[in-house]
Scaffold this active site. Structure first.
Site, PDB file in Angstrom:
ATOM      1  N   CYS A   1       0.716  18.484 -55.883  1.00  0.00           N
ATOM      2  CA  CYS A   1      -0.366  18.209 -56.998  1.00  0.00           C
ATOM      3  C   CYS A   1      -1.552  18.852 -58.026  1.00  0.00           C
ATOM      4  O   CYS A   1      -0.680  19.164 -59.175  1.00  0.00           O
ATOM      5  CB  CYS A   1      -0.734  16.875 -56.101  1.00  0.00           C
ATOM      6  SG  CYS A   1      -1.854  16.163 -57.286  1.00  0.00           S
ATOM      7  N   CYS A   2      -1.917  20.181 -56.861  1.00  0.00           N
ATOM      8  CA  CYS A   2      -1.943  20.857 -57.653  1.00  0.00           C
ATOM      9  C   CYS A   2      -1.712  21.792 -57.849  1.00  0.00           C
ATOM     10  O   CYS A   2      -1.879  23.062 -59.264  1.00  0.00           O
ATOM     11  CB  CYS A   2      -3.035  21.738 -56.317  1.00  0.00           C
ATOM     12  SG  CYS A   2      -4.728  20.686 -55.705  1.00  0.00           S
TER      13      CYS A   2
ATOM     14  N   CYS B   1      -6.992  25.665 -53.820  1.00  0.00           N
ATOM     15  CA  CYS B   1      -5.574  24.606 -55.160  1.00  0.00           C
ATOM     16  C   CYS B   1      -5.326  25.459 -55.233  1.00  0.00           C
ATOM     17  O   CYS B   1      -3.913  25.111 -55.827  1.00  0.00           O
ATOM     18  CB  CYS B   1      -6.600  24.292 -56.271  1.00  0.00           C
ATOM     19  SG  CYS B   1      -8.094  23.731 -56.396  1.00  0.00           S
TER      20      CYS B   1
HETATM   21  S1  SF4 Z   1      -7.308  18.429 -56.615  1.00  0.00           S
HETATM   22 FE1  SF4 Z   1      -5.820  18.952 -56.226  1.00  0.00          FE
HETATM   23  S2  SF4 Z   1      -4.579  17.695 -55.133  1.00  0.00           S
HETATM   24 FE2  SF4 Z   1      -6.570  16.714 -55.955  1.00  0.00          FE
HETATM   25  S3  SF4 Z   1      -6.319  15.332 -57.266  1.00  0.00           S
HETATM   26 FE3  SF4 Z   1      -6.599  17.779 -58.262  1.00  0.00          FE
HETATM   27  S4  SF4 Z   1      -4.699  18.463 -58.544  1.00  0.00           S
HETATM   28 FE4  SF4 Z   1      -4.757  16.819 -57.626  1.00  0.00          FE
END
Ligand code: SF4
Length: 239
Positions: free
Chosen positions: A115-116, A224
């Site tokens: 996701c990051c 991140c």
């Molecule tokens: S911190 Fe990273 S894992 Fe969490 S929602 Fe934001 S982008 Fe996604």
């Protein structure tokens, strides 16, 4: 054309200099090919204050993952109003809904690294294209991973020079500047959130906990993936 510099010399010469002096050096060295990526932490607000206070023509942007707290979006507008600057929005290719359609709902719960990567690392890599150097707000005392950061270093992950003007500052230095200069800051800091990122991955911390304990709580993940600190090399390589 990416500018080549030997970062070992400014890293040595600028160590111990004030953040304003470091920012001025960076602005003179890189001109319009320098940018500041702010995450709207107190450190980032201090850097925006210094850039504006000293009239430095430095590009500003933030990674808008679409998952920031309402208080963070509100701070963004307050900083622009206060300093008369534009903080550009850099967004991922996919909205949160599009990401859910492709990777499933709430990817941050199942695979936060992915996701990051999608919502922060890839957009940052794209946003840094065309720049020779970027400023970050990291401090050495924030995490073990950041303890070896230099004032100026080669960013091997993104292929450019990284400037860390607050690297030698402490938490108290940052907040002393915030209060002394009435710098706008995220109101969540007053509600137990010393470190603030996306709302699904940020929790309040308890008294005595590490400042970043609320980030990805319950997981080993601490970063991140934006800041990979590597030992300095004597011989500069191509950025
Ligand atoms: S911190 Fe990273 S894992 Fe969490 S929602 Fe934001 S982008 Fe996604």
């Amino acid at each position: 054309m990416t500018q080549l510099i030997d970062v070992t010399v400014p890293a040595r010469d600028l160590e111990g200099q004030s953040p304003a002096e470091i920012l001025r050096w960076a602005s003179e060295q890189f001109g319009s090919r320098l940018t500041f990526a702010t995450g709207f932490g107190a450190e980032g607000c201090v850097i925006i204050d210094l850039i504006a206070r000293h009239g430095l023509p430095i590009d500003l942007f933030t990674l808008d993952t679409g998952l920031l707290f309402p208080e963070t979006y509100e701070l963004w507008r307050r900083l622009e109003d206060r300093y008369g600057v534009t903080i550009r929005s850099v967004r991922p290719d996919h909205t949160v809904a599009q990401q859910a359609g492709e990777h499933g709902d709430r990817l941050w719960e199942r695979d936060p690294d992915r996701c990051c990567e999608l919502r922060k690392v890839v957009p940052l890599r794209n946003a840094l294209t065309g720049f020779d150097a970027w400023i970050t707000a990291i401090r050495r005392d924030q995490t073990a991973e950041r303890a070896s950061a230099r004032v100026v270093e080669r960013d091997r992950k993104f292929g450019l020079v990284k400037i860390n003007p607050l690297v030698g500052w402490t938490h108290d230095d940052v907040w002393g500047h915030v209060y002394a200069h009435d710098v706008p800051y995220n109101l969540l800091h007053d509600q137990g959130y010393p470190s603030i990122g996306c709302h699904p991955c940020t929790a309040a911390v308890l008294p005595g906990e590490d400042a970043r304990a609320g980030r990805w709580r319950g997981r080993s993940k601490k970063e991140c993936g934006l800041h990979v600190i590597q030992p300095e090399r004597k011989v500069p390589d191509a950025a």
